[in-house]
Design a protein around this motif. Structure first.
Motif, PDB file in Angstrom:
ATOM      1  N   GLY A  99       0.890  -1.178   0.139  1.00 10.78           N
ATOM      2  CA  GLY A  99      -0.053   0.099   0.212  1.00 10.78           C
ATOM      3  C   GLY A  99       0.915   0.990   0.021  1.00 10.78           C
ATOM      4  O   GLY A  99       2.203   1.208   0.218  1.00 10.78           O
ATOM      5  N   TYR A 100       0.240   2.457  -0.257  1.00  5.88           N
ATOM      6  CA  TYR A 100       0.950   3.745  -0.374  1.00  5.88           C
ATOM      7  C   TYR A 100       0.047   4.824   0.140  1.00  5.88           C
ATOM      8  O   TYR A 100      -1.195   4.877   0.080  1.00  5.88           O
ATOM      9  CB  TYR A 100       1.455   3.897  -1.706  1.00  5.88           C
ATOM     10  CG  TYR A 100       0.279   4.029  -2.763  1.00  5.88           C
ATOM     11  CD1 TYR A 100       0.016   5.436  -3.131  1.00  5.88           C
ATOM     12  CD2 TYR A 100      -0.043   3.076  -3.492  1.00  5.88           C
ATOM     13  CE1 TYR A 100      -0.905   5.601  -4.152  1.00  5.88           C
ATOM     14  CE2 TYR A 100      -0.981   3.204  -4.485  1.00  5.88           C
ATOM     15  CZ  TYR A 100      -1.468   4.441  -4.697  1.00  5.88           C
ATOM     16  OH  TYR A 100      -2.520   4.681  -5.719  1.00  5.88           O
ATOM     17  N   PRO A 101       0.708   5.850   0.776  1.00  7.77           N
ATOM     18  CA  PRO A 101      -0.319   6.927   1.097  1.00  7.77           C
ATOM     19  C   PRO A 101      -0.293   8.016  -0.011  1.00  7.77           C
ATOM     20  O   PRO A 101       0.749   8.183  -0.869  1.00  7.77           O
ATOM     21  CB  PRO A 101       0.549   7.693   2.220  1.00  7.77           C
ATOM     22  CG  PRO A 101       2.048   7.217   1.927  1.00  7.77           C
ATOM     23  CD  PRO A 101       2.062   6.093   1.189  1.00  7.77           C
ATOM     24  N   PHE A 102      -1.005   8.642  -0.480  1.00  5.71           N
ATOM     25  CA  PHE A 102      -1.192   9.831  -1.259  1.00  5.71           C
ATOM     26  C   PHE A 102      -0.219  10.820  -0.866  1.00  5.71           C
ATOM     27  O   PHE A 102       0.404  11.379  -1.563  1.00  5.71           O
ATOM     28  CB  PHE A 102      -2.951  10.356  -1.710  1.00  5.71           C
ATOM     29  CG  PHE A 102      -3.583   9.448  -2.040  1.00  5.71           C
ATOM     30  CD1 PHE A 102      -3.259   8.070  -2.345  1.00  5.71           C
ATOM     31  CD2 PHE A 102      -4.770   9.932  -2.636  1.00  5.71           C
ATOM     32  CE1 PHE A 102      -4.232   7.126  -2.891  1.00  5.71           C
ATOM     33  CE2 PHE A 102      -5.756   9.036  -3.102  1.00  5.71           C
ATOM     34  CZ  PHE A 102      -5.483   7.726  -3.365  1.00  5.71           C
ATOM     35  N   GLN A 103       0.005  11.363   0.368  1.00  3.02           N
ATOM     36  CA  GLN A 103       0.784  12.309   1.034  1.00  3.02           C
ATOM     37  C   GLN A 103       1.649  11.687   2.080  1.00  3.02           C
ATOM     38  O   GLN A 103       1.035  11.556   3.231  1.00  3.02           O
ATOM     39  CB  GLN A 103      -0.090  13.346   1.439  1.00  3.02           C
ATOM     40  CG  GLN A 103       0.865  14.643   1.802  1.00  3.02           C
ATOM     41  CD  GLN A 103       1.307  15.126   0.649  1.00  3.02           C
ATOM     42  OE1 GLN A 103       2.505  14.952   0.454  1.00  3.02           O
ATOM     43  NE2 GLN A 103       0.608  16.086   0.098  1.00  3.02           N
ATOM     44  N   PRO A 104       2.835  11.357   1.939  1.00  2.85           N
ATOM     45  CA  PRO A 104       3.385  10.638   2.934  1.00  2.85           C
ATOM     46  C   PRO A 104       3.837  11.415   4.173  1.00  2.85           C
ATOM     47  O   PRO A 104       4.335  10.608   5.271  1.00  2.85           O
ATOM     48  CB  PRO A 104       4.814   9.938   2.186  1.00  2.85           C
ATOM     49  CG  PRO A 104       5.021  10.811   1.074  1.00  2.85           C
ATOM     50  CD  PRO A 104       3.721  11.284   0.605  1.00  2.85           C
ATOM     51  N   VAL A 105       3.946  12.634   4.112  1.00  8.53           N
ATOM     52  CA  VAL A 105       4.226  13.387   5.164  1.00  8.53           C
ATOM     53  C   VAL A 105       3.391  14.443   5.431  1.00  8.53           C
ATOM     54  O   VAL A 105       2.944  15.181   4.751  1.00  8.53           O
ATOM     55  CB  VAL A 105       5.729  14.148   4.669  1.00  8.53           C
ATOM     56  CG1 VAL A 105       6.087  15.019   5.889  1.00  8.53           C
ATOM     57  CG2 VAL A 105       6.825  13.222   4.562  1.00  8.53           C
ATOM     58  N   VAL A 106       2.946  14.331   6.664  1.00  4.94           N
ATOM     59  CA  VAL A 106       1.658  15.011   7.324  1.00  4.94           C
ATOM     60  C   VAL A 106       2.210  15.235   8.827  1.00  4.94           C
ATOM     61  O   VAL A 106       2.550  14.331   9.491  1.00  4.94           O
ATOM     62  CB  VAL A 106       0.396  14.391   7.219  1.00  4.94           C
ATOM     63  CG1 VAL A 106      -0.713  15.272   8.000  1.00  4.94           C
ATOM     64  CG2 VAL A 106       0.104  14.217   5.925  1.00  4.94           C
ATOM     65  N   HIS A 107       2.369  16.716   9.295  1.00  2.94           N
ATOM     66  CA  HIS A 107       2.673  16.768  10.469  1.00  2.94           C
ATOM     67  C   HIS A 107       1.392  17.477  11.214  1.00  2.94           C
ATOM     68  O   HIS A 107       0.870  18.539  10.508  1.00  2.94           O
ATOM     69  CB  HIS A 107       3.810  17.851  10.719  1.00  2.94           C
ATOM     70  CG  HIS A 107       4.925  17.167  10.069  1.00  2.94           C
ATOM     71  ND1 HIS A 107       5.687  15.932  10.883  1.00  2.94           N
ATOM     72  CD2 HIS A 107       5.483  17.324   8.975  1.00  2.94           C
ATOM     73  CE1 HIS A 107       6.686  15.588  10.204  1.00  2.94           C
ATOM     74  NE2 HIS A 107       6.850  16.271   9.055  1.00  2.94           N
ATOM     75  N   LEU A 108       0.796  17.010  12.346  1.00  5.28           N
ATOM     76  CA  LEU A 108      -0.450  17.536  13.086  1.00  5.28           C
ATOM     77  C   LEU A 108       0.076  17.440  14.367  1.00  5.28           C
ATOM     78  O   LEU A 108       0.624  16.612  14.971  1.00  5.28           O
ATOM     79  CB  LEU A 108      -1.556  16.451  12.841  1.00  5.28           C
ATOM     80  CG  LEU A 108      -2.193  16.710  11.191  1.00  5.28           C
ATOM     81  CD1 LEU A 108      -3.375  15.850  11.183  1.00  5.28           C
ATOM     82  CD2 LEU A 108      -2.761  18.121  11.015  1.00  5.28           C
ATOM     83  N   PRO A 109      -0.653  18.152  15.185  1.00  5.93           N
ATOM     84  CA  PRO A 109      -0.581  17.890  16.598  1.00  5.93           C
ATOM     85  C   PRO A 109      -1.278  16.827  17.160  1.00  5.93           C
ATOM     86  O   PRO A 109      -2.067  16.194  16.432  1.00  5.93           O
ATOM     87  CB  PRO A 109      -1.364  19.415  17.165  1.00  5.93           C
ATOM     88  CG  PRO A 109      -1.378  20.453  15.900  1.00  5.93           C
ATOM     89  CD  PRO A 109      -1.513  19.395  14.966  1.00  5.93           C
ATOM     90  N   ALA A 110      -0.792  16.245  18.336  1.00  3.26           N
ATOM     91  CA  ALA A 110      -1.378  14.766  18.952  1.00  3.26           C
ATOM     92  C   ALA A 110      -2.853  15.621  18.991  1.00  3.26           C
ATOM     93  O   ALA A 110      -3.259  16.433  19.429  1.00  3.26           O
ATOM     94  CB  ALA A 110      -0.949  14.727  20.193  1.00  3.26           C
ATOM     95  N   SER A 111      -3.842  14.341  19.099  1.00  2.00           N
ATOM     96  CA  SER A 111      -5.086  14.219  19.728  1.00  2.00           C
ATOM     97  C   SER A 111      -5.232  14.696  20.693  1.00  2.00           C
ATOM     98  O   SER A 111      -4.346  14.827  21.808  1.00  2.00           O
ATOM     99  CB  SER A 111      -5.783  13.118  19.382  1.00  2.00           C
ATOM    100  OG  SER A 111      -5.473  12.084  20.170  1.00  2.00           O
ATOM    101  N   PRO A 112      -6.649  15.051  21.214  1.00  2.00           N
ATOM    102  CA  PRO A 112      -6.928  15.385  22.632  1.00  2.00           C
ATOM    103  C   PRO A 112      -6.201  14.241  23.717  1.00  2.00           C
ATOM    104  O   PRO A 112      -6.065  14.786  24.909  1.00  2.00           O
ATOM    105  CB  PRO A 112      -8.357  15.763  22.816  1.00  2.00           C
ATOM    106  CG  PRO A 112      -8.630  16.106  21.542  1.00  2.00           C
ATOM    107  CD  PRO A 112      -7.551  15.483  20.700  1.00  2.00           C
ATOM    108  N   SER A 113      -6.514  13.192  23.282  1.00  6.92           N
ATOM    109  CA  SER A 113      -6.042  12.012  24.260  1.00  6.92           C
ATOM    110  C   SER A 113      -4.493  11.780  23.907  1.00  6.92           C
ATOM    111  O   SER A 113      -3.771  10.889  24.870  1.00  6.92           O
ATOM    112  CB  SER A 113      -6.775  10.770  23.773  1.00  6.92           C
ATOM    113  OG  SER A 113      -6.131  10.241  22.321  1.00  6.92           O
TER     114      SER A 113
END
Length: 302
Positions: A99-113
């Motif tokens: 499998g593959y991701p359309f966008q391999p690099v995504v940076h996001l803050p952690a979820s509330p948990s």
């Protein structure tokens, strides 16, 4: 409850399947750390995308072994509005998955948990499941993403598209150096005619079950994960473990055939440029280079 812990090389990825409650429940479970790490390494995914792709690979591998034919193929595709853009996974009935991701690099803050926010990375979208099982036309089902967390989306797919009440749990745990520490999951499904007593008891058991990453970190195996949930329901596991692996069947020879299928005129135009071309496989991120001389030879062979 005792836990069976595998050691050393025995930790290689595999899938187990079984039945419980006198055939009223069927189940599958996988440990998939190695194949998810292989996907991370090949695609250079950021942690949240490793988690997203790893979950879909693990779910796809288990769904693949639900098929019976050696040539049967399953494709899971997510198209979404979030920064991930989408994911594609293909699996067969032998435990092989890619499998593959359309966008391999995504940076996001952690979820509330405090966890990797896969739901935010995917956001709104659709999940399409296509099964090529040797019929005249492949079977295809599509559902809206309900959370983007993938396990919940697969649970909804089973209920809405296959009318099979299911519980899907998937997890990917990362090391501090962003390699994969643990990965795996399980699928538990109710067969037609399951009694209300079994359903309500199982729902209560699942409500209090530890997460997949917690169980794997504690040393659980696919067998003991299922045992912890279904042990009181007469769980019987098939003795054969199904090896699971990241596997792509691309090769330079297959790419040559694809180039030839473009036709003589197209091949001659590429050869006339006098420059080499590079063709990349989306699934495994392997690149194949064809020199100008090779292109001319291919054009002459058409």
């Amino acid at each position: 409850m005792s836990k069976s812990v595998l050691k050393g090389d025995a930790r290689a990825d595999y899938i187990v399947r079984g039945m419980a409650a006198d055939g009223q429940i069927r189940c599958f479970s996988i440990t998939s750390r190695d194949l998810v790490e292989e996907a991370r390494r090949r695609h250079g995914t950021s942690p949240v995308m490793t988690a997203a792709l790893g979950r879909l690979l693990s779910g796809g591998a288990m769904m693949g072994v639900m098929m019976k034919g050696e040539k049967d193929l399953l494709t899971l595709q997510i198209q979404c509005s979030g920064p991930a853009k989408g994911l594609t996974v293909t699996a067969d009935s032998m435990g092989r998955v890619k499998g593959y991701p359309f966008q391999p690099v995504v940076h996001l803050p952690a979820s509330p948990s405090g966890k990797l926010d896969v739901g935010k990375a995917l956001d709104l979208g659709v999940l399409t499941v296509t099964k090529d099982i040797g019929l005249r036309e492949p079977y295809s089902g599509q559902v809206q993403l309900v959370s983007g967390e993938i396990a919940e989306d697969l649970t909804y797919y089973f209920a809405a598209s296959e009318q099979t009440p299911s519980s899907v749990a998937l997890g990917v745990l990362m090391n501090k150096n962003n390699t994969v520490a643990q990965a795996g999951g399980y699928v538990i499904q109710l067969m037609p005619g399951t009694s209300e007593e079994i359903i309500s008891g199982l729902e209560e058991r699942l409500k209090h079950a530890d997460s997949v990453t917690e169980m794997l970190s504690e040393g659980h195996t696919p067998e003991s994960m299922l045992e912890s949930i279904l042990g009181d329901y007469g769980l019987t596991l098939e003795p054969e473990r199904i090896p699971a692996c990241f596997s792509c069947n691309c090769s330079k020879e297959r790419v040559k055939k694809a180039l030839i299928s473009l036709g003589k005129k197209e091949m001659e135009q590429m050869a006339a440029d006098g420059e080499s071309i590079e063709i990349n496989c989306h699934f495994c991120n392997t690149s194949y280079e064809f020199l100008a001389e090779e292109l001319r030879e291919l054009a002459e062979s058409v």
